[in-house]
Scaffold this motif. Sequence first.
Motif: not given
Length: 172
Positions: A52-73
Motif C-alpha cells: 500500500l502507498n501512504w494514502h491507501d494505508l491512511v484511508t484503511g486506518v481511517l476506515n478502522l477509526v470510522d468503525l470504532a466511532l460507529t461502535a461508540n455511537l
Amino acid sequence: MSWPDGRYIQAAVFFSRWLLAPFLLGLLLCLALLIYRFFADLFVLAIQVQSLNWHDLVTGVLNLVDLALTANLILIVIFSGFENFIRRIDAAAHPDWPEGLTQVDFGALKQKLLGSIVGIAAVDALAWYFDLEKSPDTSKLLWVLGFPLVFAVVMLLLAVADWFSDRRKKGA
C-alpha cells in the motif's frame, strides 16, 4: 360494563418501555458485527501493508477509526436508551463505570450523538480527500465537505438552545 380505570392504561403504557429492550439487544448484535468487520478489515490491511502507498494505508486506518466511532455511537444509544427508558443505572453500584455511560440525559445524548456523527462524517471526508486523485468529482466533494458542516452547525445550534434552556431554568 364500565371503561377500565386509567391506572391500567397508565400501567400498560409504563410497562411498554420494555418493548425497547429487543432493539437494544439487536444493537448489541450490531456491535458484534462491527467487531467482526473491524478485525477482518484490520487483517486485510495488515496483509496488504507492504504493497500500500501512504494514502491507501491512511484511508484503511481511517476506515478502522470510522468503525470504532460507529461502535461508540451504538454504545451511547444502548446505554442512553436503557438508562432513560427502561431502568436507571445505579452509578454507586458501579463506581468503575465511566460517568458518560450512566448519566446521559437527553441534552447530553443529543450532543454525543451529533458529535459522533460529525466525527464519522469528518473521517469519511478525510478518507475521500485522500482518494481524490482516483475519482475527482467536485460535486461529490461539496457533499462530502458539506455533510459534516451541516451536522456541526446543527450541533452548535442545539448547544446554544440547551444553554438558553439551562439559563432559563436557573433564572426561574
